[in-house]
Scaffold this motif. Structure first.
Motif, PDB file in Angstrom:
ATOM      1  N   ASN A  21     -25.953 -37.233 -31.724  1.00  0.00           N
ATOM      2  CA  ASN A  21     -26.701 -38.267 -30.987  1.00  0.00           C
ATOM      3  C   ASN A  21     -27.089 -39.426 -31.906  1.00  0.00           C
ATOM      4  N   GLU A  22     -27.502 -39.045 -33.117  1.00  0.00           N
ATOM      5  CA  GLU A  22     -27.882 -40.078 -34.092  1.00  0.00           C
ATOM      6  C   GLU A  22     -26.688 -40.969 -34.426  1.00  0.00           C
ATOM      7  N   ILE A  23     -25.514 -40.318 -34.621  1.00  0.00           N
ATOM      8  CA  ILE A  23     -24.290 -41.077 -34.922  1.00  0.00           C
ATOM      9  C   ILE A  23     -23.911 -41.972 -33.741  1.00  0.00           C
ATOM     10  N   ASN A  24     -24.031 -41.419 -32.543  1.00  0.00           N
ATOM     11  CA  ASN A  24     -23.687 -42.208 -31.349  1.00  0.00           C
ATOM     12  C   ASN A  24     -24.605 -43.414 -31.182  1.00  0.00           C
ATOM     13  N   VAL A  25     -25.909 -43.164 -31.401  1.00  0.00           N
ATOM     14  CA  VAL A  25     -26.874 -44.261 -31.279  1.00  0.00           C
ATOM     15  C   VAL A  25     -26.587 -45.347 -32.315  1.00  0.00           C
ATOM     16  N   LYS A  26     -26.335 -44.921 -33.557  1.00  0.00           N
ATOM     17  CA  LYS A  26     -26.045 -45.878 -34.629  1.00  0.00           C
ATOM     18  C   LYS A  26     -24.749 -46.636 -34.351  1.00  0.00           C
ATOM     19  N   ALA A  27     -23.754 -45.901 -33.847  1.00  0.00           N
ATOM     20  CA  ALA A  27     -22.474 -46.545 -33.536  1.00  0.00           C
ATOM     21  C   ALA A  27     -22.642 -47.571 -32.424  1.00  0.00           C
ATOM     22  N   GLU A  28     -23.459 -47.192 -31.422  1.00  0.00           N
ATOM     23  CA  GLU A  28     -23.690 -48.120 -30.300  1.00  0.00           C
ATOM     24  C   GLU A  28     -24.451 -49.360 -30.767  1.00  0.00           C
ATOM     25  N   GLU A  29     -25.416 -49.141 -31.659  1.00  0.00           N
ATOM     26  CA  GLU A  29     -26.170 -50.273 -32.206  1.00  0.00           C
ATOM     27  C   GLU A  29     -25.243 -51.215 -32.986  1.00  0.00           C
ATOM     28  N   GLU A  30     -24.388 -50.623 -33.832  1.00  0.00           N
ATOM     29  CA  GLU A  30     -23.453 -51.431 -34.599  1.00  0.00           C
ATOM     30  C   GLU A  30     -22.483 -52.173 -33.682  1.00  0.00           C
ATOM     31  N   PHE A  31     -22.047 -51.452 -32.630  1.00  0.00           N
ATOM     32  CA  PHE A  31     -21.149 -52.088 -31.661  1.00  0.00           C
ATOM     33  C   PHE A  31     -21.832 -53.268 -30.968  1.00  0.00           C
ATOM     34  N   ASN A  32     -23.087 -53.047 -30.566  1.00  0.00           N
ATOM     35  CA  ASN A  32     -23.832 -54.118 -29.890  1.00  0.00           C
ATOM     36  C   ASN A  32     -24.062 -55.305 -30.824  1.00  0.00           C
ATOM     37  N   ILE A  33     -24.332 -54.988 -32.086  1.00  0.00           N
ATOM     38  CA  ILE A  33     -24.539 -56.067 -33.062  1.00  0.00           C
ATOM     39  C   ILE A  33     -23.258 -56.860 -33.246  1.00  0.00           C
ATOM     40  N   ARG A  34     -22.128 -56.116 -33.404  1.00  0.00           N
ATOM     41  CA  ARG A  34     -20.845 -56.806 -33.575  1.00  0.00           C
ATOM     42  C   ARG A  34     -20.478 -57.613 -32.335  1.00  0.00           C
ATOM     43  N   LYS A  35     -20.773 -56.998 -31.168  1.00  0.00           N
ATOM     44  CA  LYS A  35     -20.473 -57.711 -29.923  1.00  0.00           C
ATOM     45  C   LYS A  35     -21.325 -58.968 -29.806  1.00  0.00           C
ATOM     46  N   LEU A  36     -22.618 -58.845 -30.137  1.00  0.00           N
ATOM     47  CA  LEU A  36     -23.518 -60.002 -30.075  1.00  0.00           C
ATOM     48  C   LEU A  36     -23.085 -61.077 -31.071  1.00  0.00           C
ATOM     49  N   THR A  37     -22.685 -60.625 -32.257  1.00  0.00           N
ATOM     50  CA  THR A  37     -22.222 -61.567 -33.278  1.00  0.00           C
ATOM     51  C   THR A  37     -20.964 -62.296 -32.814  1.00  0.00           C
ATOM     52  N   ALA A  38     -20.053 -61.530 -32.229  1.00  0.00           N
ATOM     53  CA  ALA A  38     -18.810 -62.124 -31.730  1.00  0.00           C
ATOM     54  C   ALA A  38     -19.089 -63.099 -30.597  1.00  0.00           C
ATOM     55  N   VAL A  39     -20.017 -62.726 -29.695  1.00  0.00           N
ATOM     56  CA  VAL A  39     -20.376 -63.604 -28.572  1.00  0.00           C
ATOM     57  C   VAL A  39     -21.006 -64.886 -29.082  1.00  0.00           C
ATOM     58  N   GLU A  40     -21.912 -64.741 -30.056  1.00  0.00           N
ATOM     59  CA  GLU A  40     -22.577 -65.923 -30.617  1.00  0.00           C
ATOM     60  C   GLU A  40     -21.576 -66.820 -31.340  1.00  0.00           C
ATOM     61  N   ALA A  41     -20.637 -66.195 -32.051  1.00  0.00           N
ATOM     62  CA  ALA A  41     -19.612 -66.975 -32.760  1.00  0.00           C
ATOM     63  C   ALA A  41     -18.733 -67.723 -31.769  1.00  0.00           C
ATOM     64  N   ALA A  42     -18.364 -67.016 -30.686  1.00  0.00           N
ATOM     65  CA  ALA A  42     -17.540 -67.650 -29.656  1.00  0.00           C
ATOM     66  C   ALA A  42     -18.308 -68.778 -28.978  1.00  0.00           C
ATOM     67  N   ARG A  43     -19.595 -68.530 -28.704  1.00  0.00           N
ATOM     68  CA  ARG A  43     -20.420 -69.553 -28.063  1.00  0.00           C
ATOM     69  C   ARG A  43     -20.563 -70.776 -28.982  1.00  0.00           C
TER      70      ARG A  43
END
Length: 213
Positions: A21-43
């Motif tokens: 669960n800890e790994i999944n939560v951390k992975a999801e957080e990293e994914f969300n951060i990367r997704k947010l970063t990518a969205v902001e970069a695209a924007r």
């Protein structure tokens, strides 16, 4: 013993589940951060491209306006120049009528010759005129030389150039030479008109184009 083994297995499974669960939560957080970063970069990229295109459109519009203004200004200047040339043409045509008034023309030729002699200030002056004006100038020479001496206290020998004459299409006036032809003064009516035209250009423009900026 079995109970202890079962407890150990349950503990290990619980630890594994929590770790997963800890790994999944951390992975999801990293994914969300990367997704947010990518969205902001695209924007940011889209925003930068939009601003670039917006600026380019503004520049193009300024260039188009400037081009249109320059074209309009050139058309206006061309029309103004045509009007000025028309005025000069009319004035030149009017000069041809000057010699039709004999008394006025005689007085004007007298003043033209005297003014030129006073400007040259040479004891020997040769005058070139129209062939038709040669008799008149010959008649005026004594009066011109007498007035010249009266003004300058010096003599001047004024003679007509019999080898060359002004074009008969000329409105009149004279070209005078001194210092063995090395110095000359164009006192034809066309020359005087051209000088007056240039000197009075601001006034002429103001009269013709009062409402033109």
């Amino acid at each position: 013993v079995n109970q202890q083994i079962e407890q150990m297995v349950a503990f290990i499974n619980q630890e594994a589940l929590e770790k997963q669960n800890e790994i999944n939560v951390k992975a999801e957080e990293e994914f969300n951060i990367r997704k947010l970063t990518a969205v902001e970069a695209a924007r940011s990229k889209i925003s930068a491209e939009f601003e670039k295109k917006k600026k380019q459109i503004a520049i193009n519009q300024k260039i188009e306006r400037s081009t249109e203004l320059n074209a309009a200004r050139l058309r206006t200047l061309k029309a103004m120049d045509a009007e000025l040339q028309s005025v000069l043409k009319d004035a030149t045509a009017s000069l041809a009528k000057v010699s039709q008034n004999e008394s006025a023309y005689k007085d004007l030729m007298y003043k033209t010759l005297l003014q030129a002699c006073l400007t040259l200030r040479d004891p020997i002056v040769v005058v070139k005129v129209r062939l038709a004006d040669a008799p008149l100038v010959k008649e005026l020479v004594p009066a011109v030389t007498a007035e010249y001496k009266k003004v300058t206290s010096q003599d001047v020998k004024l003679s007509i150039d019999g080898s060359a004459f002004l074009d008969e299409k000329s409105a009149g006036g004279a070209v005078l030479y001194s210092n063995e032809g090395r110095i000359f003064l164009d006192n034809t009516f066309e020359s005087r008109l051209a000088i007056a035209y240039e000197q009075n250009m601001p006034v002429i423009r103001s009269m013709l184009f009062q409402n033109v900026v």
